[in-house]
Design a protein around this motif. Sequence first.
Motif, PDB file in Angstrom:
ATOM      1  N   ARG A 102      -0.614 -14.640 -13.370  1.00  0.00           N
ATOM      2  CA  ARG A 102      -0.834 -16.186 -11.498  1.00  0.00           C
ATOM      3  C   ARG A 102       0.672 -15.881 -10.800  1.00  0.00           C
ATOM      4  N   THR A 103       2.069 -15.448 -11.383  1.00  0.00           N
ATOM      5  CA  THR A 103       2.554 -15.546 -10.470  1.00  0.00           C
ATOM      6  C   THR A 103       2.310 -14.388  -9.869  1.00  0.00           C
ATOM      7  N   GLN A 104       2.348 -12.970  -9.485  1.00  0.00           N
ATOM      8  CA  GLN A 104       1.475 -11.808  -8.763  1.00  0.00           C
ATOM      9  C   GLN A 104       0.471 -12.412  -8.169  1.00  0.00           C
ATOM     10  N   ALA A 105      -0.317 -13.107  -8.950  1.00  0.00           N
ATOM     11  CA  ALA A 105      -1.936 -13.897  -7.468  1.00  0.00           C
ATOM     12  C   ALA A 105      -0.863 -14.664  -6.405  1.00  0.00           C
ATOM     13  N   ALA A 106      -0.404 -15.454  -7.140  1.00  0.00           N
ATOM     14  CA  ALA A 106       0.188 -16.999  -6.062  1.00  0.00           C
ATOM     15  C   ALA A 106       1.018 -15.413  -4.769  1.00  0.00           C
ATOM     16  N   ASP A 107       1.794 -14.739  -5.493  1.00  0.00           N
ATOM     17  CA  ASP A 107       2.551 -13.889  -4.133  1.00  0.00           C
ATOM     18  C   ASP A 107       1.789 -13.443  -3.123  1.00  0.00           C
ATOM     19  N   ASP A 108       0.688 -13.158  -3.936  1.00  0.00           N
ATOM     20  CA  ASP A 108      -0.827 -12.220  -3.221  1.00  0.00           C
ATOM     21  C   ASP A 108      -0.512 -12.645  -1.826  1.00  0.00           C
ATOM     22  N   LEU A 109      -1.504 -13.795  -3.111  1.00  0.00           N
ATOM     23  CA  LEU A 109      -2.314 -15.056  -1.882  1.00  0.00           C
ATOM     24  C   LEU A 109      -1.189 -15.463  -0.449  1.00  0.00           C
ATOM     25  N   THR A 110       0.053 -15.213  -1.003  1.00  0.00           N
ATOM     26  CA  THR A 110       1.465 -16.173  -0.269  1.00  0.00           C
ATOM     27  C   THR A 110       1.340 -14.695   0.712  1.00  0.00           C
ATOM     28  N   ASP A 111       1.375 -14.041   0.365  1.00  0.00           N
ATOM     29  CA  ASP A 111       2.634 -12.973   1.554  1.00  0.00           C
ATOM     30  C   ASP A 111       0.607 -12.200   2.122  1.00  0.00           C
ATOM     31  N   ALA A 112      -0.769 -12.849   1.627  1.00  0.00           N
ATOM     32  CA  ALA A 112      -1.638 -13.031   2.557  1.00  0.00           C
ATOM     33  C   ALA A 112      -1.550 -14.040   3.742  1.00  0.00           C
ATOM     34  N   GLY A 113      -1.006 -14.643   3.237  1.00  0.00           N
ATOM     35  CA  GLY A 113      -1.456 -15.784   4.007  1.00  0.00           C
ATOM     36  C   GLY A 113      -2.716 -16.737   4.327  1.00  0.00           C
ATOM     37  N   ALA A 114      -2.749 -16.745   2.497  1.00  0.00           N
ATOM     38  CA  ALA A 114      -3.588 -17.884   1.660  1.00  0.00           C
ATOM     39  C   ALA A 114      -3.400 -18.911   1.454  1.00  0.00           C
ATOM     40  N   VAL A 115      -2.593 -19.086   1.853  1.00  0.00           N
ATOM     41  CA  VAL A 115      -0.874 -20.442   1.446  1.00  0.00           C
ATOM     42  C   VAL A 115       0.180 -20.591   2.081  1.00  0.00           C
ATOM     43  N   ASP A 116       0.133 -21.941   2.697  1.00  0.00           N
ATOM     44  CA  ASP A 116       1.138 -21.216   3.098  1.00  0.00           C
ATOM     45  C   ASP A 116       2.757 -21.687   2.594  1.00  0.00           C
ATOM     46  N   THR A 117       2.760 -21.602   0.883  1.00  0.00           N
ATOM     47  CA  THR A 117       3.319 -21.722   0.248  1.00  0.00           C
ATOM     48  C   THR A 117       3.342 -21.202  -1.362  1.00  0.00           C
ATOM     49  N   PRO A 118       4.363 -21.494  -1.618  1.00  0.00           N
ATOM     50  CA  PRO A 118       4.051 -20.816  -3.065  1.00  0.00           C
ATOM     51  C   PRO A 118       4.212 -21.533  -3.691  1.00  0.00           C
ATOM     52  N   SER A 119       4.582 -22.624  -3.465  1.00  0.00           N
ATOM     53  CA  SER A 119       4.948 -23.809  -5.006  1.00  0.00           C
ATOM     54  C   SER A 119       4.212 -24.199  -5.538  1.00  0.00           C
ATOM     55  N   PRO A 120       3.228 -24.616  -5.109  1.00  0.00           N
ATOM     56  CA  PRO A 120       1.654 -25.618  -4.996  1.00  0.00           C
ATOM     57  C   PRO A 120       1.530 -24.306  -6.286  1.00  0.00           C
ATOM     58  N   TRP A 121       1.255 -23.156  -6.681  1.00  0.00           N
ATOM     59  CA  TRP A 121       0.654 -22.125  -7.509  1.00  0.00           C
ATOM     60  C   TRP A 121       1.567 -21.869  -8.406  1.00  0.00           C
ATOM     61  N   ARG A 122       2.938 -22.272  -7.967  1.00  0.00           N
ATOM     62  CA  ARG A 122       3.585 -21.555  -9.440  1.00  0.00           C
ATOM     63  C   ARG A 122       3.911 -22.816 -10.055  1.00  0.00           C
ATOM     64  N   SER A 123       3.827 -24.002  -9.906  1.00  0.00           N
ATOM     65  CA  SER A 123       3.474 -25.041 -10.678  1.00  0.00           C
ATOM     66  C   SER A 123       2.409 -25.512 -11.412  1.00  0.00           C
ATOM     67  N   CYS A 124       1.616 -24.433 -11.055  1.00  0.00           N
ATOM     68  CA  CYS A 124       0.536 -24.422 -12.819  1.00  0.00           C
ATOM     69  C   CYS A 124       0.842 -23.823 -13.979  1.00  0.00           C
ATOM     70  N   ALA A 125       2.184 -22.439 -13.457  1.00  0.00           N
ATOM     71  CA  ALA A 125       2.154 -22.051 -15.126  1.00  0.00           C
ATOM     72  C   ALA A 125       3.117 -22.853 -15.549  1.00  0.00           C
ATOM     73  N   PRO A 126       2.751 -22.960 -16.867  1.00  0.00           N
ATOM     74  CA  PRO A 126       3.230 -23.432 -18.216  1.00  0.00           C
ATOM     75  C   PRO A 126       5.576 -23.692 -18.450  1.00  0.00           C
ATOM     76  N   ARG A 127       6.304 -24.090 -18.352  1.00  0.00           N
ATOM     77  CA  ARG A 127       7.249 -23.814 -18.094  1.00  0.00           C
ATOM     78  C   ARG A 127       7.854 -23.520 -20.276  1.00  0.00           C
ATOM     79  N   ALA A 128       8.594 -22.189 -19.962  1.00  0.00           N
ATOM     80  CA  ALA A 128       9.463 -22.579 -21.016  1.00  0.00           C
ATOM     81  C   ALA A 128       9.882 -23.386 -21.464  1.00  0.00           C
TER      82      ALA A 128
END
Length: 182
Positions: free
Chosen positions: A153-179
């Motif tokens: 998930r983290t790699q996909a969020a980074d890749d999408l952010t780098d590709a300009g598909a999303v403005d900010t990675p924060s909404p994608w990262r919030s999907c990840a469950p926290r430890a």
Amino acid sequence: MALDLQEIVEEAADLLGAPATLEDRDFHLVAYAAHGDTIDPVRMDSILHRRATEAVRARFERHGIARAAGPVRIPADAALGQLARLCLPVRWNNVTYGYLWLLDDRQRITDPQAARAMPLCERAGLLMAREARERDDLGWKVADLLSTHPDVRTQAADDLTDAGAVDTPSPWRSCAPRAPSP
């Protein structure tokens, strides 16, 4: 100089002296270039609705365009008011990605002229293949956002952010469950 699909269609229309339309393999309009006042109901519908009808698609495919490696002439159909066409398959690595259509009711486009336009079709095929691959890659990345593996998930969020598909990675990262907290 790299040409985009619209420029390729315009160059083909100028080279062959005929109105040109580029459609993808599903008959969705990609680009078109006017050349004079020649038009018929099929071309008009394709431009206005951004796609050909299923009946038109079936008629054209009966001429073997999906597997053709070179130009295919489609005869006029007076009952439909359809002018004759020259279809130049848009292929890359033996895969058809679309069709460059030229209105050619008087068959003014000679076989040698059509052959000179085929490199433009090859260039369009390369560009359309790249676009298809990018769409596929994007689809996989979006699917990876739903992975049960946090690192995927983290790699996909980074890749999408780098590709300009999303403005900010924060909404994608919030999907990840926290430890869990200790």
